[in-house]
Enzyme design. Sequence first.
Site, PDB file in Angstrom:
ATOM      1  N   VAL A  44       0.813  -0.816   0.378  1.00  0.00           N
ATOM      2  CA  VAL A  44       0.326  -0.021  -0.556  1.00  0.00           C
ATOM      3  C   VAL A  44       0.448   1.318  -0.235  1.00  0.00           C
ATOM      4  CG1 VAL A  44      -2.064   1.255   1.427  1.00  0.00           C
ATOM      5  CG2 VAL A  44      -2.222  -1.111   1.601  1.00  0.00           C
ATOM      6  N   HIS A 443      24.590  26.553  10.527  1.00  0.00           N
ATOM      7  CA  HIS A 443      24.054  28.438  10.971  1.00  0.00           C
ATOM      8  C   HIS A 443      24.073  28.683   9.248  1.00  0.00           C
ATOM      9  CE1 HIS A 443      22.482  31.636  11.401  1.00  0.00           C
ATOM     10  NE2 HIS A 443      23.336  32.500  10.760  1.00  0.00           N
TER      11      HIS A 443
END
Length: 467
Positions: A44, A443
């Site tokens: 599925v 960062h």
Amino acid sequence: MANKDRKELVIIGAGPGGYAAAFHAADLGIKVTLIDPEVNPGGVCLYRGCIPSKALLHLAKTKEEAMHASKWGMKFEEPKIDIKRVASWKEKVVKKLTEGLGQLSKARNIEYIQGKAKFTGKNELEVTDNKGKTSDLSFEKVIIATGSSAVGLPELEIDHENIWDATDALELKEIPKKMLVVGGGYIGLELGSVYAALGTKVSIAEMTPGFLPGTDRDLVKVFEKNEPFKNVFFETKVEKVKITKKGVKVSLKGKKEEQNKKFDCVLVAVGRKPNTQNLGLKKLGISANEKGFLEVDNKRRTKLEHVFAIGDITGEPMLAHKASHEGRIAAEVTAGKKGAGYDPKVIPAIVFTNPELAWCGLTEEEANEKDVKVVKFPWSASGRAVAIGENTGLTKLLIDKETEVILGGAVAGKNAGSLIPEIALAIEMGSTASDLSLTIHPHPTLSETIMESAELFYGDATHYKKS
Ligand code: NAD
């Protein structure tokens, strides 16, 4: 049947549980027979679930981002949707991945049988192919991985082209003008979001007082700020349904009032049930519990030494990644690997809406305030989040006050699903808040919100000061 013809290991069901078990068992030197009704492995998840829905959710996100960009000075026209091309692109994604699994299966010399299996004895089963032809085989060991199927609603058990389950919705035959989604859980929100992006006016009827019952309310609040639906009816059930020439007439019974509404179609997404019926379990010598699940030990073994079960049929949460993990464990146990056992501390869960909602481990509702500190880092304080217009997001950690060990986490916002594994790994490894706060996070990234949440545990995060 003579013993020499016995299959060493039969796996029934080739979804993410079954094929992961089959591939790993074959790699461990076992002769594997994998049985599934589809032409290739995938189940599925790949054919009618996780993968096609994610392809369509990607489209929905692309549209939402393009529309959003006008706020930043880049204006796109309303996109034109070519539903046939969308459907064919989705089919291509499914075909590429399922055929790839077929090749991986062949490369491992797995015997793949297309058909449906039913036990006829303790070590015997019958396979029916899609033309109705049957054949018998016997086996030493078996792993049952037959998954789950959609639950219906008595009021909506109508065989009609305008009453859909998730499989019908993923076929993308048309873009209805007005759709009612019954159930505000995983499937209702994901597929409701897809159709809303395609241009359908989507209404949701949810039985409980909010979306995603049992999920962290802080996450749900982030979704609510961005939800794309025309109408949302909480504490509401479908009382009556009438198919008319113009569509589906539905009477919705809320706490205070009952109202009649017309829709072009209704999508039912009220949960899933384990596929343990019609398997001949009685002949095998086991039975499902009162909820339909098969009970297993930490080796994923049933009460019978040679019978294993994995995935949705073993209980909640019904998630593909849990099934795959169980599959690999069961494969190792059948291969006789010492120490193999199912022992996860957490199973991450993700709702792939826009924004994504993801969580793992202890939740705030389960936490004992006395022992656990909850830290929340708002994405409005993250440089990267603000730069990409994701200010409403949130990262949250639950941390043991005394030992400083991470016990749970939750993230709402763009790519939350790709951020949550860091928290899951931290929990699996018994990491503390300082392990996370002292790990240098690059960062500017959304991952910094996890580091700064951990900093908050000690009182001061670089970019956020609680007023
Ligand atoms: P669900 O349990 O997530 O949500 C069902 C919702 O329907 C609940 O909110 C429930 O309160 C509501 N409901 C039940 N009966 C109702 C009624 N009569 N009227 C109105 N609302 C009703 O189930 P689902 O969305 O069908 O998904 C099934 C399972 O599939 C999930 O539990 C999940 O395990 C799995 N799934 C996972 C993902 C993912 O990992 N992103 C995506 C889709 C499905």
